[in-house]
Design a protein around this motif. Sequence first.
Motif, mmCIF file in Angstrom:
data_model
loop_
_atom_site.group_PDB
_atom_site.id
_atom_site.type_symbol
_atom_site.label_atom_id
_atom_site.label_comp_id
_atom_site.label_asym_id
_atom_site.label_seq_id
_atom_site.Cartn_x
_atom_site.Cartn_y
_atom_site.Cartn_z
ATOM 1 N N GLY A 51 52.644 62.370 35.073
ATOM 2 C CA GLY A 51 51.935 63.527 35.619
ATOM 3 C C GLY A 51 50.867 64.036 34.666
ATOM 4 N N VAL A 52 51.201 64.064 33.375
ATOM 5 C CA VAL A 52 50.238 64.506 32.364
ATOM 6 C C VAL A 52 49.058 63.546 32.329
ATOM 7 N N SER A 53 49.323 62.258 32.483
ATOM 8 C CA SER A 53 48.239 61.269 32.520
ATOM 9 C C SER A 53 47.268 61.554 33.655
ATOM 10 N N GLN A 54 47.791 61.945 34.817
ATOM 11 C CA GLN A 54 46.918 62.269 35.949
ATOM 12 C C GLN A 54 46.051 63.493 35.646
ATOM 13 N N HIS A 55 46.646 64.502 35.016
ATOM 14 C CA HIS A 55 45.873 65.688 34.633
ATOM 15 C C HIS A 55 44.812 65.314 33.600
ATOM 16 N N LEU A 56 45.183 64.496 32.645
ATOM 17 C CA LEU A 56 44.231 64.070 31.616
ATOM 18 C C LEU A 56 43.087 63.256 32.216
ATOM 19 N N ALA A 57 43.387 62.475 33.235
ATOM 20 C CA ALA A 57 42.332 61.701 33.898
ATOM 21 C C ALA A 57 41.301 62.637 34.528
ATOM 22 N N ARG A 58 41.772 63.702 35.166
ATOM 23 C CA ARG A 58 40.827 64.682 35.750
ATOM 24 C C ARG A 58 40.008 65.364 34.666
ATOM 25 N N LEU A 59 40.683 65.745 33.572
ATOM 26 C CA LEU A 59 39.974 66.393 32.469
ATOM 27 C C LEU A 59 38.972 65.439 31.823
ATOM 28 N N ARG A 60 39.336 64.187 31.775
ATOM 29 C CA ARG A 60 38.426 63.190 31.200
ATOM 30 C C ARG A 60 37.223 62.963 32.114
ATOM 31 N N MET A 61 37.440 62.882 33.421
ATOM 32 C CA MET A 61 36.332 62.716 34.364
ATOM 33 C C MET A 61 35.364 63.895 34.284
ATOM 34 N N ALA A 62 35.901 65.078 34.003
ATOM 35 C CA ALA A 62 35.062 66.269 33.876
ATOM 36 C C ALA A 62 34.464 66.387 32.472
ATOM 37 N N ARG A 63 34.755 65.413 31.641
ATOM 38 C CA ARG A 63 34.261 65.372 30.250
ATOM 39 C C ARG A 63 34.735 66.563 29.427
ATOM 40 N N ILE A 64 35.942 67.021 29.720
ATOM 41 C CA ILE A 64 36.548 68.110 28.960
ATOM 42 C C ILE A 64 37.359 67.542 27.804
ATOM 43 N N VAL A 65 37.926 66.344 28.003
ATOM 44 C CA VAL A 65 38.629 65.649 26.923
ATOM 45 C C VAL A 65 38.016 64.267 26.722
ATOM 46 N N THR A 66 38.204 63.753 25.528
ATOM 47 C CA THR A 66 37.801 62.387 25.208
ATOM 48 C C THR A 66 39.015 61.673 24.635
ATOM 49 N N THR A 67 38.879 60.374 24.472
ATOM 50 C CA THR A 67 39.992 59.593 23.944
ATOM 51 C C THR A 67 39.527 58.703 22.796
ATOM 52 N N ARG A 68 40.518 58.261 22.056
ATOM 53 C CA ARG A 68 40.305 57.213 21.063
ATOM 54 C C ARG A 68 41.595 56.420 20.973
ATOM 55 N N GLN A 69 41.459 55.161 20.616
ATOM 56 C CA GLN A 69 42.620 54.278 20.475
ATOM 57 C C GLN A 69 43.194 54.412 19.072
ATOM 58 N N GLU A 70 44.497 54.448 18.997
ATOM 59 C CA GLU A 70 45.210 54.396 17.720
ATOM 60 C C GLU A 70 46.339 53.388 17.908
ATOM 61 N N GLY A 71 46.062 52.151 17.515
ATOM 62 C CA GLY A 71 47.017 51.078 17.800
ATOM 63 C C GLY A 71 47.099 50.876 19.295
ATOM 64 N N THR A 72 48.319 51.011 19.835
ATOM 65 C CA THR A 72 48.501 50.863 21.279
ATOM 66 C C THR A 72 48.485 52.209 22.000
ATOM 67 N N SER A 73 48.327 53.284 21.258
ATOM 68 C CA SER A 73 48.330 54.622 21.853
ATOM 69 C C SER A 73 46.919 55.113 22.124
ATOM 70 N N VAL A 74 46.804 55.914 23.170
ATOM 71 C CA VAL A 74 45.552 56.607 23.472
ATOM 72 C C VAL A 74 45.741 58.045 22.993
ATOM 73 N N ILE A 75 44.814 58.498 22.177
ATOM 74 C CA ILE A 75 44.877 59.846 21.620
ATOM 75 C C ILE A 75 43.799 60.691 22.299
ATOM 76 N N TYR A 76 44.195 61.872 22.746
ATOM 77 C CA TYR A 76 43.279 62.774 23.446
ATOM 78 C C TYR A 76 42.852 63.914 22.537
ATOM 79 N N GLN A 77 41.604 64.337 22.737
ATOM 80 C CA GLN A 77 41.077 65.496 22.027
ATOM 81 C C GLN A 77 40.081 66.197 22.937
ATOM 82 N N LEU A 78 39.831 67.468 22.660
ATOM 83 C CA LEU A 78 38.842 68.206 23.428
ATOM 84 C C LEU A 78 37.445 67.712 23.079
#
Length: 114
Positions: A51-78
């Motif tokens: 569920g959090v992933s779905q919310h993050l996808a909306r926030l990412r589409m709105a360019r409110i959050v960005t991501t970066r890879q850390e190994g196999t994990s995706v890290i989110y930031q504003l």
Amino acid sequence: MDPDSEFVDLAAEVLKTLADPTRIKIILALRREQELSVNALAEIVDKKPSGVSQHLARLRMARIVTTRQEGTSVIYQLTDEHAVKLVTEAIRQAEHSVSNGQLPPHHHSPAERG
């Protein structure tokens, strides 16, 4: 800041995106921790990672959050401070709505006035 601005409709879309308690909690968590994984955010907001992933996808589409890879994990930031400012002001307005004529908490704390 003109009522005829071409950005009025886009501003309404931003507010619609933020108009969800889970997304507000995600933004506040990222404000506090700077960067978090989906699982860490899910634990903080007390929701399932899917569920959090779905919310993050909306926030990412709105360019409110960005991501970066850390190994196999995706890290989110504003992306920037603007979403935090909108959420902060909405919370302050909510405090006014329930203050029954008293000064709400944000008026008592010097750190919260700025």
